[in-house]
Design a protein around this motif. Sequence first.
Motif, PDB file in Angstrom:
ATOM      1  N   LYS A 115      36.910  37.447  -1.739  1.00 37.91           N
ATOM      2  CA  LYS A 115      38.362  37.483  -1.970  1.00 37.91           C
ATOM      3  C   LYS A 115      39.062  36.405  -1.156  1.00 37.91           C
ATOM      4  CE  LYS A 115      39.039  42.139  -3.615  1.00 37.91           C
ATOM      5  NZ  LYS A 115      39.472  43.496  -3.310  1.00 37.91           N
ATOM      6  N   ILE A 116      38.516  36.106   0.024  1.00 40.42           N
ATOM      7  CA  ILE A 116      39.111  35.058   0.865  1.00 40.42           C
ATOM      8  C   ILE A 116      39.026  33.706   0.161  1.00 40.42           C
ATOM      9  CG2 ILE A 116      38.804  33.781   3.044  1.00 40.42           C
ATOM     10  CD1 ILE A 116      38.078  36.491   4.347  1.00 40.42           C
ATOM     11  N   VAL A 117      37.920  33.466  -0.553  1.00 43.72           N
ATOM     12  CA  VAL A 117      37.775  32.212  -1.313  1.00 43.72           C
ATOM     13  C   VAL A 117      38.893  32.093  -2.345  1.00 43.72           C
ATOM     14  CG1 VAL A 117      36.315  30.906  -2.913  1.00 43.72           C
ATOM     15  CG2 VAL A 117      35.276  32.085  -0.984  1.00 43.72           C
ATOM     16  N   SER A 118      39.154  33.182  -3.067  1.00 40.74           N
ATOM     17  CA  SER A 118      40.174  33.124  -4.116  1.00 40.74           C
ATOM     18  C   SER A 118      41.584  33.000  -3.538  1.00 40.74           C
ATOM     19  CB  SER A 118      40.074  34.336  -5.053  1.00 40.74           C
ATOM     20  OG  SER A 118      40.232  35.524  -4.328  1.00 40.74           O
ATOM     21  N   MET A 119      41.731  33.277  -2.241  1.00 40.85           N
ATOM     22  CA  MET A 119      43.041  33.108  -1.585  1.00 40.85           C
ATOM     23  C   MET A 119      43.296  31.651  -1.182  1.00 40.85           C
ATOM     24  SD  MET A 119      42.948  36.531   0.792  1.00 40.85           S
ATOM     25  CE  MET A 119      44.586  36.445   1.512  1.00 40.85           C
ATOM     26  N   GLY A 120      42.232  30.823  -1.238  1.00 38.71           N
ATOM     27  CA  GLY A 120      42.439  29.406  -0.936  1.00 38.71           C
ATOM     28  C   GLY A 120      41.726  28.891   0.302  1.00 38.71           C
ATOM     29  N   MET A 121      40.653  29.579   0.712  1.00 41.98           N
ATOM     30  CA  MET A 121      39.879  29.146   1.882  1.00 41.98           C
ATOM     31  C   MET A 121      38.425  28.938   1.471  1.00 41.98           C
ATOM     32  SD  MET A 121      39.261  31.140   5.511  1.00 41.98           S
ATOM     33  CE  MET A 121      40.992  31.292   5.921  1.00 41.98           C
ATOM     34  N   ALA A 122      37.849  27.798   1.842  1.00 44.16           N
ATOM     35  CA  ALA A 122      36.446  27.512   1.517  1.00 44.16           C
ATOM     36  C   ALA A 122      35.662  27.235   2.789  1.00 44.16           C
ATOM     37  CB  ALA A 122      36.352  26.325   0.565  1.00 44.16           C
ATOM     38  N   HIS A 123      34.375  27.541   2.746  1.00 42.16           N
ATOM     39  CA  HIS A 123      33.506  27.434   3.924  1.00 42.16           C
ATOM     40  C   HIS A 123      32.293  26.577   3.553  1.00 42.16           C
ATOM     41  CE1 HIS A 123      31.367  29.976   7.306  1.00 42.16           C
ATOM     42  NE2 HIS A 123      31.134  28.693   7.422  1.00 42.16           N
ATOM     43  N   VAL A 124      32.093  25.499   4.283  1.00 48.74           N
ATOM     44  CA  VAL A 124      30.876  24.684   4.122  1.00 48.74           C
ATOM     45  C   VAL A 124      29.938  25.124   5.249  1.00 48.74           C
ATOM     46  CG1 VAL A 124      29.903  22.360   4.008  1.00 48.74           C
ATOM     47  CG2 VAL A 124      32.244  22.759   3.216  1.00 48.74           C
ATOM     48  N   PRO A 125      28.902  25.918   4.929  1.00 47.13           N
ATOM     49  CA  PRO A 125      28.106  26.539   5.996  1.00 47.13           C
ATOM     50  C   PRO A 125      27.179  25.564   6.711  1.00 47.13           C
ATOM     51  CG  PRO A 125      27.173  27.091   3.870  1.00 47.13           C
ATOM     52  CD  PRO A 125      28.423  26.307   3.589  1.00 47.13           C
ATOM     53  N   GLU A 126      26.802  25.951   7.907  1.00 44.87           N
ATOM     54  CA  GLU A 126      25.805  25.194   8.666  1.00 44.87           C
ATOM     55  C   GLU A 126      24.496  25.196   7.887  1.00 44.87           C
ATOM     56  OE1 GLU A 126      23.819  25.333  13.132  1.00 44.87           O
ATOM     57  OE2 GLU A 126      24.838  27.092  12.360  1.00 44.87           O
ATOM     58  N   GLY A 127      23.820  24.055   7.846  1.00 44.02           N
ATOM     59  CA  GLY A 127      22.539  23.987   7.145  1.00 44.02           C
ATOM     60  C   GLY A 127      22.666  23.848   5.643  1.00 44.02           C
ATOM     61  N   ARG A 128      23.892  23.581   5.181  1.00 47.05           N
ATOM     62  CA  ARG A 128      24.182  23.198   3.785  1.00 47.05           C
ATOM     63  C   ARG A 128      24.069  24.318   2.766  1.00 47.05           C
ATOM     64  NH1 ARG A 128      22.515  18.777   6.711  1.00 47.05           N
ATOM     65  NH2 ARG A 128      20.289  18.660   6.410  1.00 47.05           N
ATOM     66  N   ARG A 129      22.937  25.066   2.778  1.00 42.55           N
ATOM     67  CA  ARG A 129      22.780  26.239   1.914  1.00 42.55           C
ATOM     68  C   ARG A 129      23.045  25.962   0.427  1.00 42.55           C
ATOM     69  NH1 ARG A 129      24.076  30.692   5.552  1.00 42.55           N
ATOM     70  NH2 ARG A 129      23.000  30.139   7.466  1.00 42.55           N
ATOM     71  N   VAL A 130      22.527  24.872  -0.062  1.00 41.27           N
ATOM     72  CA  VAL A 130      22.661  24.626  -1.510  1.00 41.27           C
ATOM     73  C   VAL A 130      21.629  25.477  -2.251  1.00 41.27           C
ATOM     74  CG1 VAL A 130      23.538  22.284  -1.187  1.00 41.27           C
ATOM     75  CG2 VAL A 130      21.075  22.622  -1.516  1.00 41.27           C
ATOM     76  N   PHE A 131      21.851  25.684  -3.558  1.00 40.71           N
ATOM     77  CA  PHE A 131      20.896  26.434  -4.376  1.00 40.71           C
ATOM     78  C   PHE A 131      19.844  25.448  -4.870  1.00 40.71           C
ATOM     79  CE2 PHE A 131      24.903  28.753  -4.527  1.00 40.71           C
ATOM     80  CZ  PHE A 131      24.478  30.016  -4.129  1.00 40.71           C
ATOM     81  N   ALA A 132      18.707  25.426  -4.172  1.00 39.11           N
ATOM     82  CA  ALA A 132      17.701  24.374  -4.352  1.00 39.11           C
ATOM     83  C   ALA A 132      17.139  24.307  -5.772  1.00 39.11           C
ATOM     84  CB  ALA A 132      16.553  24.583  -3.355  1.00 39.11           C
ATOM     85  N   GLU A 133      17.024  25.464  -6.437  1.00 37.16           N
ATOM     86  CA  GLU A 133      16.399  25.508  -7.760  1.00 37.16           C
ATOM     87  C   GLU A 133      17.387  25.213  -8.893  1.00 37.16           C
ATOM     88  OE1 GLU A 133      13.063  25.947  -8.055  1.00 37.16           O
ATOM     89  OE2 GLU A 133      13.074  25.939  -5.874  1.00 37.16           O
TER      90      GLU A 133
END
Length: 236
Positions: free
Chosen positions: A74-92
Amino acid sequence: MAMLEVKDLEVYYGVIQAIKGISFTVNEGEVIALIGANGAGKTTTLQTITGMLSPKKGSILFEGTDITKVPGHKIVSMGMAHVPEGRRVFAELSVLANLKLGAYTRKDKKEIADSLERVYASFPRLKERQNQLAGTLSGGEQQMLAMGRALMSKPRIVLMDEPSMGLSPIFVEEIFNIIKEISASGTTVLLVEQNAKKALSIADRAYVLETGKIVLSGDAKELMNNESIKKAYLGE
C-alpha cells in the motif's frame, strides 16, 4: 510540512535493539543521504519506512499521513518506492517483465507505457537488453534495472539502499549521475550509501547513523569538511 517525517523510531530484532529512537525529516525535492558504517542501522531504517519491518515505538509520516502500520504494497501505491540493497531483480524474468512488475499498482496502460519510455531514456542499456533475462545482466546493469523498476511505480520519493555496492568505478559514476537526474526530474531521494564521499557530493543534507543512533546531521557540503566525518568515513 516535511514530505517524510520519522519520529522517535525504535526497531528491534528479537531482544536486540537495532534503531534507538531516531528522528529525521526529508523535504520535497531534496536528496538526503544516510551514512554510517556496516551495522549502523541504515538498511533497517529504510525497511521500516517502507513497511517491511514493524517498529516497536515511534511513527512515520508520509505527506502528513501516518504510515507506521501500513503494509508495504500500500505504501508503494501512495507514492514511495524502495530500491533494495543487493538489487533483488527477478533473475528468471526478462528486463521488460521486471520493469512492468514495478508498475503493478498502476492501472492506466498509456501512462505505464509513457513511464517505460522515460525509464528507457534514462537507462538506454535496459532498452537494448529488454528481452534478456535479468539474471544474465552485469551487476551495474542489474542496479539500473532495480532503479528503473522502482521508477515504474511513478514515485514521489525513492529510497535507495547501497546503489553503488559492488560496482566498478565507471558504473558507480553512472549510477550517481542517474540519481542526480532522478532528483532533477522532481523526485525526492533518500539515499543510504557506504560510499560517503559520493553520497555527500550529491546530497542536500545528510544524517550520520552510528549503532542505531543519529550522531550528526547537517548540510552535506559542511559534513564533507567535518574533520570527524573525514576521518571516519572519507578515508582522509
